[in-house]
Design an enzyme around this catalytic site. Structure first.
Site, short mmCIF file in Angstrom:
data_model
loop_
_atom_site.label_atom_id
_atom_site.label_comp_id
_atom_site.label_asym_id
_atom_site.label_seq_id
_atom_site.Cartn_x
_atom_site.Cartn_y
_atom_site.Cartn_z
N LYS A 51 45.29 45.67 33.22
CA LYS A 51 45.57 44.43 32.51
C LYS A 51 44.25 43.69 32.22
CE LYS A 51 49.55 46.06 33.19
NZ LYS A 51 50.81 45.58 33.68
C1 LIG Z 1 52.11 45.87 34.15
C2 LIG Z 1 53.20 45.09 33.64
C3 LIG Z 1 53.99 44.30 34.46
C4 LIG Z 1 53.94 44.34 35.96
O1 LIG Z 1 52.72 44.16 36.51
P1 LIG Z 1 52.34 44.90 37.89
O2 LIG Z 1 51.21 44.03 38.37
O3 LIG Z 1 51.93 46.28 37.56
O4 LIG Z 1 53.52 44.82 38.78
C5 LIG Z 1 54.93 43.49 33.86
N1 LIG Z 1 55.10 43.47 32.54
C6 LIG Z 1 54.39 44.25 31.72
C7 LIG Z 1 54.65 44.18 30.25
C8 LIG Z 1 53.43 45.10 32.24
O5 LIG Z 1 52.75 45.91 31.44
#
Ligand SMILES: *Cc1c(COP(=O)(O)O)cnc(C)c1O
Length: 426
Positions: A207
């Site tokens: 992210k």
């Molecule tokens: C990665 C992701 C999440 C969840 O995040 P994590 O930290 O991996 O639990 C939620 N929504 C979207 C669209 C994502 O890509």
């Protein structure tokens, strides 16, 4: 493993472009993240509440920093983006059996979070621009009686938020934003995550900030955030948070809210803290790469790119395109040809879920739902990461490779090694 027949059958093509970069290599961590993590390790005080007199600790400092950067009153740091969503849903009042609207175009942890709190995911159609279809949203509110909308800004393609919030107000929907892909973006002059009641972020490696795993909630609602803080596992130590509501917001909730143990630890917080100030710079860098790639596709009439909304600053940390005239075999061939040339494409139309990519058809714990438009759009949708370790020049090269591969698939000019090896086997 390579089949010797395919090795022999693929003609050497010295003029064929090839990309050799890694689609999974993120930018180096700032030195301050490494130094901060070492300080935490040396202190052995890894738990967020294991702090010394007079120091709130690095997790609290991170919450304060994120709240200020985001422009929200309150911020809570937790173990993951998925946990942030689960806690936000509960804190917003979702109860077992409640219908929760969510856009069909998203990733598995999003319907997973609804399932975890006992909610019923009601999927909303996707437009050709990859944004949720607001007419369909209204229809599904009428049909399901839903009072909650988990709005996942999937790959940064948020709807017109002015229109959406007006609709949500009219329909009495509480909006929970999933900003895992939109952290640092802006919509209509407002930072992504500042429209709904509460917004969730992820600091998972892929992210916009990177601590391996981690997440946040931000909100201006003191009661919701008091519940969220207790849910996160604060015990009665909530006064030691960095951007939490005043004590009196906790009085009504502290003994009736369960502890779900999802605190962020000091080590992760130390890794994230120095990254916050760099997000806006990184957004600009991602967008330079994204624009270079989009430019490479300009005039390519087989390819459809999702357009931008006025006043939108999307974060170009990933790239999506469709080839609307391709059938499933063409799409599968494009993925193979691109991989041979070093370009890792994800395809939302694959019959089986693959890696991080899946669609509602493989979330079989949900009720079956009819989403003809999402199915049509996802059938020819391709997706690619753009890590900051790529240069702008790399992105131009990737664009040229993809255009050549699309042309090869469309004209049948080039067989992939896999196909040739299949032919060798016949
Ligand atoms: C990665 C992701 C999440 C969840 O995040 P994590 O930290 O991996 O639990 C939620 N929504 C979207 C669209 C994502 O890509």
């Amino acid at each position: 493993m390579r089949n010797p027949v395919s090795e022999a059958a693929v003609p050497p093509a010295p003029d064929r472009l090839k990309f050799t970069g890694s689609f999974t290599q993120q930018a180096p961590l700032p030195q301050a993240s490494i130094d901060g993590a070492l300080d935490v390790l040396m202190s052995s005080r890894l738990h967020r509440y294991n702090t010394v007199e007079g120091d709130a600790g690095v997790t609290a400092r991170l919450e304060e920093t994120v709240a200020t950067w985001q422009g929200r009153k309150y911020c809570l740091a937790v173990t993951s983006g998925g946990q942030a969503i689960q806690i936000a849903l509960r804190a917003a009042g979702v109860r077992p059996g409640d219908a929760v609207l969510v856009n069909a175009f998203t990733l598995a942890p999003v319907p997973g979070a609804i399932e975890a709190v006992g909610g019923r995911a009601v999927l909303v159609e996707t437009g050709d621009d990859l944004r949720p279809d607001l007419h369909d949203l209204e229809t599904r509110v009428d049909a399901s009686g839903a009072r909650f909308l988990l709005l996942s800004h999937m790959r940064g393609h948020a709807p017109d938020m002015g229109r959406l919030m007006a609709l949500a107000d009219r329909l009495g929907l509480t909006v929970i934003e999933d900003c895992a892909h939109s952290m640092g973006g802006w919509v209509g002059g407002v930072r992504s995550g500042n429209h709904g009641r509460v917004a969730c972020f992820s600091s998972q490696t892929y992210k916009h900030v990177n601590s391996g795993e981690g997440g946040f909630l931000v909100s201006d609602d003191p009661d919701l955030m008091a519940r969220a803080t207790i849910l996160s596992g604060s015990y009665m130590l909530y006064a030691r948070h960095g951007a939490s509501p005043p004590e009196d917001a906790f009085r009504a909730v502290r003994e009736v809210t369960p502890n779900l143990s999802a605190r962020m630890d000091a080590l992760r917080a130390a890794v994230i803290l120095p990254q916050i100030a760099g997000i806006d710079h990184n957004v600009a860098e991602w967008n330079r790469r994204h624009d270079a790639l989009a430019d490479a596709f300009r005039g390519a009439n087989r390819v459809a790119l999702p357009g931008a909304l006025p006043g939108e600053l999307r974060v170009g940390s990933s790239f999506q395109f469709r080839v609307p005239d391709f059938g499933p075999e063409d799409c599968a061939r494009l993925v193979r040809l691109a991989a041979e040339d070093g370009v890792e494409l994800k395809w939302f139309g694959a019959p089986e879920p693959h890696g991080f990519t899946s669609t509602h058809k493989s979330w079989r714990y949900l009720e079956d739902q009819s989403l003809p438009n999402a199915d049509r759009v996802l059938a020819t949708l391709f997706d690619m990461r753009l890590p900051l370790t790529f240069s702008v020049e790399d992105c131009r090269l990737i664009g040229r490779i993809l255009l050549a591969c699309i042309e090869d698939v469309a004209t049948g000019a080039r067989k992939s090694a896999a196909q040739l090896s299949d032919m060798g086997r016949d």
